[in-house]
Design an enzyme around this catalytic site. Structure first.
Site, mmCIF file in Angstrom:
data_model
loop_
_atom_site.group_PDB
_atom_site.id
_atom_site.type_symbol
_atom_site.label_atom_id
_atom_site.label_comp_id
_atom_site.label_asym_id
_atom_site.label_seq_id
_atom_site.Cartn_x
_atom_site.Cartn_y
_atom_site.Cartn_z
ATOM 1 N N HIS A 211 -14.750 -1.033 4.737
ATOM 2 C CA HIS A 211 -13.286 -0.984 5.051
ATOM 3 C C HIS A 211 -12.840 0.487 5.311
ATOM 4 C CE1 HIS A 211 -9.301 -2.349 4.580
ATOM 5 N NE2 HIS A 211 -9.026 -1.596 3.333
ATOM 6 N N ARG A 267 -10.245 -8.259 10.132
ATOM 7 C CA ARG A 267 -9.456 -8.853 9.068
ATOM 8 C C ARG A 267 -8.008 -8.315 9.124
ATOM 9 N NH1 ARG A 267 -13.911 -6.136 6.620
ATOM 10 N NH2 ARG A 267 -12.145 -4.317 6.034
ATOM 11 N N CYS A 358 21.417 -2.981 -9.665
ATOM 12 C CA CYS A 358 21.276 -3.393 -11.169
ATOM 13 C C CYS A 358 20.079 -4.376 -11.005
ATOM 14 C CB CYS A 358 22.334 -4.454 -11.646
ATOM 15 S SG CYS A 358 24.108 -3.520 -11.263
ATOM 16 N N MET A 359 19.655 -4.868 -12.022
ATOM 17 C CA MET A 359 18.367 -5.916 -12.069
ATOM 18 C C MET A 359 18.445 -6.985 -11.164
ATOM 19 S SD MET A 359 16.486 -7.407 -15.471
ATOM 20 C CE MET A 359 16.044 -5.981 -16.055
HETATM 21 C C1 LIG Z 1 -6.104 -5.502 2.419
HETATM 22 C C2 LIG Z 1 -7.234 -5.701 3.293
HETATM 23 C C3 LIG Z 1 -7.340 -5.807 4.438
HETATM 24 C C4 LIG Z 1 -5.988 -5.920 5.473
HETATM 25 O O1 LIG Z 1 -5.377 -4.624 5.780
HETATM 26 P P1 LIG Z 1 -4.219 -4.433 6.646
HETATM 27 O O2 LIG Z 1 -4.163 -3.157 6.654
HETATM 28 O O3 LIG Z 1 -2.938 -5.052 6.047
HETATM 29 O O4 LIG Z 1 -4.362 -5.168 7.762
HETATM 30 C C5 LIG Z 1 -8.468 -6.069 5.005
HETATM 31 N N1 LIG Z 1 -9.742 -5.411 4.538
HETATM 32 C C6 LIG Z 1 -9.589 -5.492 3.055
HETATM 33 C C7 LIG Z 1 -11.163 -5.072 2.437
HETATM 34 C C8 LIG Z 1 -8.432 -5.304 2.500
HETATM 35 O O5 LIG Z 1 -8.556 -4.961 1.154
#
Ligand SMILES: *Cc1c(COP(=O)(O)O)cnc(C)c1O
Length: 425
Positions: A211, A267, A358-359
């Site tokens: 990531h 993703r 407010c809430m």
């Molecule tokens: C949340 C997440 C994504 C999606 O990321 P975006 O920036 O919303 O596209 C992809 N991979 C992992 C591991 C994530 O935690």
């Protein structure tokens, strides 16, 4: 002191008998031959009749955003729809179905319960869990066919043992830490990690991923360091005779900006919902936000000049305005720090939210003067108010709110999901 004793000599107002009991009243009404309330009919009352604040989710926008992402993806790369956090507040089940129908090959969630909820809703697609859960959750993974991300030897072996015990395989994706330092096995330790777990016959490595920490930042030096570490890791695995399975790394920002990291799958999270991960992608794709927040006016009055509005009375009426109330507040995701810093839309015109949010409610100001081409507004109880979305030529966005709050769209969307009913259009 008991409640009967007078307080400073005050003995209270004369009270009516307040022993009203619904159960008894229902019985009496029944014996008097009155028409009973039908349970089925009252339970069927629309959410927008129960409460004059709701959100609208446009599923065709979700479809559009998937197709836009797809158009930019390297041929052969699969699309994983990230529907964690109840699909960023848009409703996991409906978004998941829409994404799968629009061609997404896989779903991803953050927690075991999010995956279980999708299975219970009858969704049979491949579900990737983007985290390694506690060992105690392993039976849930196997029972509901949820594929975990793995980065510890202990979990990998416990998972494999349990799968073996039930005559099952233990599919997983290997999380590689290439520099974000959130989760994952450090890139240089990957081959050693696999040596420690691969003796187990049940383990089934179906994917290897990382990531990015900075795919949405203007500067790409750190991004490239992560890309290099990741490709080196994949190559090292192949050299060691290990098939990494589906190789994936790109989130929305990387999908839109860096085709060289599309690998076997991307993703898609925030852009699935119609938001740009950063300024750099604005000219690349045309995304459509799927979420609208709407309300109806529940109170409308002229407030004399210099009278205050809401807790603290910080806002003072200039006199030439009507103050309208809408029934949503910070418990519905309208962050209190936005007080006096957002506009709502009434009759296609911007109206300033005023006073502290407010809430459960907040107020806005309707300027009764006419100037330029502006038509004079005549607000009434029941009028439609756009909190987020387009109305006529006016538009208010989650992006503006995120900017005002020094946050990101993800957080704002999710906040709106806590209590507002969701309508799909
Ligand atoms: C949340 C997440 C994504 C999606 O990321 P975006 O920036 O919303 O596209 C992809 N991979 C992992 C591991 C994530 O935690």
């Amino acid at each position: 002191m008991t409640s009967q004793e007078p307080l400073n000599g005050f003995t209270g107002f004369n009270r009516k008998n307040t022993n009203f009991q619904y159960s008894r009243a229902f019985e009496e009404a029944k014996s008097a031959g009155k028409k009973p309330l039908e349970q089925e009919r009252i339970d069927a009352i629309e959410e927008t009749d129960r409460r004059w604040a709701w959100m609208e989710i446009d599923l065709s926008a979700i479809r559009h955003n998937i197709l836009e992402a797809r158009r930019r993806m390297r041929p052969g790369s699969q699309l994983c729809a990230v529907v964690k956090a109840d699909a960023y507040g848009h409703g996991a089940e409906r978004v998941a179905r829409t994404a799968l129908n629009a061609g997404a090959e896989m779903l991803a969630v953050a927690t075991v319960d999010e995956a279980v909820e999708l299975r219970r809703a009858g969704i049979s697609a491949y579900i990737l869990l983007l985290s390694e859960p506690p060992i105690g959750a392993i039976d849930l993974l196997l029972g509901y066919q949820i594929v975990p991300s793995i980065y510890t030897v202990e979990f990998a072996l416990a998972y494999a043992e349990t799968a073996d015990l039930h005559g099952l395989r233990a599919p997983y994706h290997l999380a590689v830490n290439t520099g974000m330092n959130r989760i994952g096995v450090r890139a240089e330790d990957i081959v050693e990690f696999l040596r420690q777990v691969n003796f187990h016959r049940a383990l089934d490595l179906q994917g290897t991923f990382t990531h990015f920490a900075t795919a949405d930042c203007p500067e790409n030096l750190d991004f490239n360091i992560q890309v290099n570490r990741f490709t080196e890791t994949i190559n090292a695995m192949r050299t060691a005779g290990i098939d990494p399975g589906i190789v994936h790394a790109a989130n929305s920002a990387a999908l839109l900006r860096y085709p060289e990291v599309h690998f076997d799958m991307c993703r898609l999270g925030i852009s699935l919902y119609g938001f740009h991960p950063c300024e750099e992608t604005r000219h690349l794709v045309n995304l459509e936000p799927a979420m609208k927040v709407l309300a109806r006016v529940t109170d409308c009055k002229t407030v004399p000049m210099s009278e205050g509005v809401s807790y603290g009375l910080n806002y003072r009426s200039p006199g030439s305005v009507k103050i309208c109330t809408v029934p949503l507040g910070y418990a519905d995701g309208l962050n209190r720090a936005l007080s006096g810093r957002v506009n709502f839309i009434l009759d296609g015109q911007y109206c300033r939210q005023v006073g502290n949010i407010c809430m459960d409610q907040c107020m806005f100001e309707v300027d009764l003067r006419t100037y330029g081409t502006r038509q004079r507004l005549n607000p009434q109880i029941g009028d439609l108010v756009t909190i987020v979305g387009k109305q006529g030529d006016a538009v208010t966005t989650i992006t503006e709110m995120a900017y005002t709050l020094h946050s990101i769209e993800h957080e704002i969307c999710i906040a709106f999901s806590h209590r507002l009913p969701r309508l799909y259009v």
